[in-house]
Design a protein around this motif. Structure first.
Motif, PDB file in Angstrom:
ATOM      1  N   ARG A  58       1.405   8.659  -5.714  1.00  0.00           N
ATOM      2  CA  ARG A  58       0.033   8.313  -5.329  1.00  0.00           C
ATOM      3  C   ARG A  58      -0.895   9.459  -5.152  1.00  0.00           C
ATOM      4  O   ARG A  58      -1.997   9.413  -5.393  1.00  0.00           O
ATOM      5  CB  ARG A  58       0.049   7.268  -3.972  1.00  0.00           C
ATOM      6  N   HIS A  59      -0.300  10.408  -4.569  1.00  0.00           N
ATOM      7  CA  HIS A  59      -1.039  11.563  -4.084  1.00  0.00           C
ATOM      8  C   HIS A  59      -0.906  12.943  -5.129  1.00  0.00           C
ATOM      9  O   HIS A  59      -1.146  13.876  -4.773  1.00  0.00           O
ATOM     10  CB  HIS A  59      -0.749  11.911  -2.610  1.00  0.00           C
ATOM     11  N   MET A  79       7.890   2.914  -7.837  1.00  0.00           N
ATOM     12  CA  MET A  79       7.516   4.050  -8.832  1.00  0.00           C
ATOM     13  C   MET A  79       6.446   3.044  -9.716  1.00  0.00           C
ATOM     14  O   MET A  79       5.461   3.857 -10.259  1.00  0.00           O
ATOM     15  CB  MET A  79       8.657   4.509  -9.859  1.00  0.00           C
ATOM     16  N   VAL A  80       6.936   1.770 -10.386  1.00  0.00           N
ATOM     17  CA  VAL A  80       5.951   1.193 -11.325  1.00  0.00           C
ATOM     18  C   VAL A  80       4.774   0.894 -10.607  1.00  0.00           C
ATOM     19  O   VAL A  80       3.487   1.093 -11.306  1.00  0.00           O
ATOM     20  CB  VAL A  80       6.728  -0.238 -11.564  1.00  0.00           C
ATOM     21  N   CYS A  81       4.621   0.497  -9.479  1.00  0.00           N
ATOM     22  CA  CYS A  81       3.218   0.059  -8.838  1.00  0.00           C
ATOM     23  C   CYS A  81       2.495   1.161  -8.582  1.00  0.00           C
ATOM     24  O   CYS A  81       1.255   1.115  -8.312  1.00  0.00           O
ATOM     25  CB  CYS A  81       3.608  -0.829  -7.765  1.00  0.00           C
ATOM     26  N   MET A 109       6.050  -4.380  -0.925  1.00  0.00           N
ATOM     27  CA  MET A 109       4.720  -4.999  -0.799  1.00  0.00           C
ATOM     28  C   MET A 109       3.583  -4.067  -0.896  1.00  0.00           C
ATOM     29  O   MET A 109       2.736  -4.513  -1.172  1.00  0.00           O
ATOM     30  CB  MET A 109       4.835  -5.914   0.522  1.00  0.00           C
ATOM     31  N   ALA A 110       3.694  -2.977   0.098  1.00  0.00           N
ATOM     32  CA  ALA A 110       2.598  -2.042  -0.108  1.00  0.00           C
ATOM     33  C   ALA A 110       1.880  -1.699  -1.298  1.00  0.00           C
ATOM     34  O   ALA A 110       0.431  -1.564  -1.553  1.00  0.00           O
ATOM     35  CB  ALA A 110       2.804  -0.891   0.767  1.00  0.00           C
ATOM     36  N   SER A 111       2.733  -1.522  -2.292  1.00  0.00           N
ATOM     37  CA  SER A 111       2.128  -1.201  -3.520  1.00  0.00           C
ATOM     38  C   SER A 111       1.883  -2.518  -4.449  1.00  0.00           C
ATOM     39  O   SER A 111       1.150  -2.564  -5.396  1.00  0.00           O
ATOM     40  CB  SER A 111       3.077  -0.468  -4.191  1.00  0.00           C
ATOM     41  N   ARG A 114      -1.276  -4.521  -4.690  1.00  0.00           N
ATOM     42  CA  ARG A 114      -2.321  -3.694  -5.384  1.00  0.00           C
ATOM     43  C   ARG A 114      -2.605  -3.594  -6.648  1.00  0.00           C
ATOM     44  O   ARG A 114      -3.400  -3.188  -7.300  1.00  0.00           O
ATOM     45  CB  ARG A 114      -2.169  -1.938  -4.876  1.00  0.00           C
ATOM     46  N   VAL A 115      -1.416  -4.187  -7.521  1.00  0.00           N
ATOM     47  CA  VAL A 115      -1.305  -4.104  -8.640  1.00  0.00           C
ATOM     48  C   VAL A 115      -1.244  -5.716  -9.451  1.00  0.00           C
ATOM     49  O   VAL A 115      -1.510  -6.304 -10.501  1.00  0.00           O
ATOM     50  CB  VAL A 115      -0.447  -3.363  -9.640  1.00  0.00           C
ATOM     51  N   MET A 116      -0.665  -6.498  -8.605  1.00  0.00           N
ATOM     52  CA  MET A 116      -0.452  -7.789  -8.695  1.00  0.00           C
ATOM     53  C   MET A 116      -1.303  -8.838  -8.028  1.00  0.00           C
ATOM     54  O   MET A 116      -1.566  -8.494  -6.820  1.00  0.00           O
ATOM     55  CB  MET A 116       0.865  -8.517  -8.532  1.00  0.00           C
TER      56      MET A 116
END
Length: 206
Positions: A58-59, A79-81, A109-111, A114-116
């Motif tokens: 992410r960073h 990794m995917v998210c 869940m944290a990621s 954010r995409v689904m």
């Protein structure tokens, strides 16, 4: 280790996360989590735990492409998210099967959400079913699904395209994207205005 290197090395413009074998990643070692199993024999220096993979991707503030040549399961979704792009082979499928082992994908869940969409993502982890590459595109987990024999070509073409774009602007833009995700609109707008001014004054824009 590789992600830290990529973050610091200016010549690295794009990162591709790939795997050998039939499976992209099956997530964490359940035996190790339960206190059993054998420790890793990898010679690559360990830096943090699996959640640090999410933070590092992410960073990184550079394009990160996941090349999913096979099944993507459980912790692999970290990794995917968090990657900017996911290209999946038609042989790949995606799942969060923890519930079928009496577990729950807490860190994922944290990621994931954010995409689904939340309701689709919750159903995905509550029932632990798998979705194919085309369904992963529709769900937002992947950008593109391609025939297996075209996977290398598709990833290489995308990596080349991204590598030719303004690296400084990509870095500033991706940093702004990540930081504004957690801001309320009132904080996001002035922050993004500052980032716009910074980008306009940058060597890439000039």
């Amino acid at each position: 280790y590789a992600l830290d290197y990529a973050a610091q090395e200016k010549r690295v413009r794009v990162v591709v996360i790939a795997a050998k074998g039939d499976v992209f990643c099956s997530g964490g070692d359940l035996k190790m989590m339960g206190g059993g199993g054998k420790p890793s024999t990898s010679t690559v220096p360990a830096r943090g735990d699996s959640t640090d993979i999410s933070r590092r991707i992410r960073h990184l503030y550079k394009p990160v492409i996941v090349k999913a040549q096979g099944p993507v399961m459980a912790g692999a979704l970290l990794m995917v998210c968090n990657a900017t792009h996911v290209i999946a082979s038609e042989r790949a499928h995606f799942s969060a099967p923890e519930i079928k082992r009496g577990l729950w994908p807490y860190m994922v869940m944290a990621s994931l959400f954010r995409v689904m969409p939340a309701r689709a993502g919750l159903d995905f982890i509550m029932r632990g079913y798998r979705i194919d590459a085309d369904a992963a595109v529709r769900a937002g987990l992947a950008n593109q699904a391609v025939p297996h024999d075209r996977l290398d070509e598709a990833v290489a073409a995308l990596a080349q395209e991204l590598a030719e774009l303004a690296p400084g602007t990509l870095r500033l833009g991706l940093e702004a994207y990540r930081r504004q995700e957690d801001m309320a609109m009132e904080q996001a707008l002035p922050y993004l205005q500052e980032m716009l001014a910074k980008t306009i004054a940058s060597p890439d824009a000039r």
